[in-house]
Design a protein around this motif. Structure first.
Motif, PDB file in Angstrom:
ATOM      1  N   SER A  47       1.114  -1.101   0.058  1.00  0.00           N
ATOM      2  CA  SER A  47      -0.147   0.322  -0.111  1.00  0.00           C
ATOM      3  C   SER A  47       0.836   1.244  -0.165  1.00  0.00           C
ATOM      4  CB  SER A  47      -0.927  -0.130   1.034  1.00  0.00           C
ATOM      5  OG  SER A  47      -1.655   1.430   1.005  1.00  0.00           O
ATOM      6  N   THR A  48       1.050   2.335  -0.554  1.00  0.00           N
ATOM      7  CA  THR A  48       1.576   3.201  -0.991  1.00  0.00           C
ATOM      8  C   THR A  48       0.686   4.767   0.020  1.00  0.00           C
ATOM      9  OG1 THR A  48      -0.162   4.001  -2.245  1.00  0.00           O
ATOM     10  CG2 THR A  48       1.504   3.411  -3.318  1.00  0.00           C
ATOM     11  N   ASP A  49      -0.328   4.041   0.641  1.00  0.00           N
ATOM     12  CA  ASP A  49      -0.879   4.537   2.615  1.00  0.00           C
ATOM     13  C   ASP A  49       0.066   5.098   3.262  1.00  0.00           C
ATOM     14  OD1 ASP A  49      -3.096   5.647   3.471  1.00  0.00           O
ATOM     15  OD2 ASP A  49      -3.362   4.059   5.788  1.00  0.00           O
ATOM     16  N   ASN A  50      -0.056   6.867   3.709  1.00  0.00           N
ATOM     17  CA  ASN A  50       1.385   6.648   4.791  1.00  0.00           C
ATOM     18  C   ASN A  50       2.717   7.588   3.744  1.00  0.00           C
ATOM     19  OD1 ASN A  50      -0.444   8.401   6.313  1.00  0.00           O
ATOM     20  ND2 ASN A  50      -0.382   6.152   6.619  1.00  0.00           N
ATOM     21  N   GLU A 105      -3.339   6.855  -2.344  1.00  0.00           N
ATOM     22  CA  GLU A 105      -3.328   5.931  -1.472  1.00  0.00           C
ATOM     23  C   GLU A 105      -4.024   4.330  -2.628  1.00  0.00           C
ATOM     24  OE1 GLU A 105      -5.574   3.365   1.636  1.00  0.00           O
ATOM     25  OE2 GLU A 105      -5.665   5.513   2.082  1.00  0.00           O
TER      26      GLU A 105
END
Length: 64
Positions: free
Chosen positions: A30-33, A50
Motif C-alpha cells: 500500500s502507498t498509504d502514508n 493511496e
C-alpha cells in the motif's frame, strides 16, 4: 524519468516527468502514508495517492 521529452506521454498527451514504482515483493504494498520529497529536511513533502501495488505491478506517478 526526470527528462521525459518524448518517451511516455500522460493522458493529456504531455511529456511530463514521472516516477515509476515497481513491486518486486510476493505480496501487495500500500502507498498509504508514503511520501516523496526533494528535501531531507521535509520528508513528507508530497503524499502519494493511496493505492495497492500488486506483486509484479508497475505504477506511474506523473510529476507535473
Amino acid at each position: 524519468m526526470n527528462n521525459n521529452s518524448s518517451y511516455v506521454s500522460d493522458q493529456d498527451g504531455e511529456f511530463d516527468d514521472w516516477i515509476e514504482l515497481y513491486n518486486t515483493a510476493y505480496y501487495s504494498v500500500s502507498t498509504d502514508n508514503m511520501y516523496l520529497s526533494d528535501s531531507k529536511d521535509t520528508l513528507n513533502k508530497w503524499q502519494l495517492p493511496e493505492t495497492e501495488v500488486l506483486p509484479g505491478q508497475y505504477v506511474i506517478l506523473w510529476a507535473d
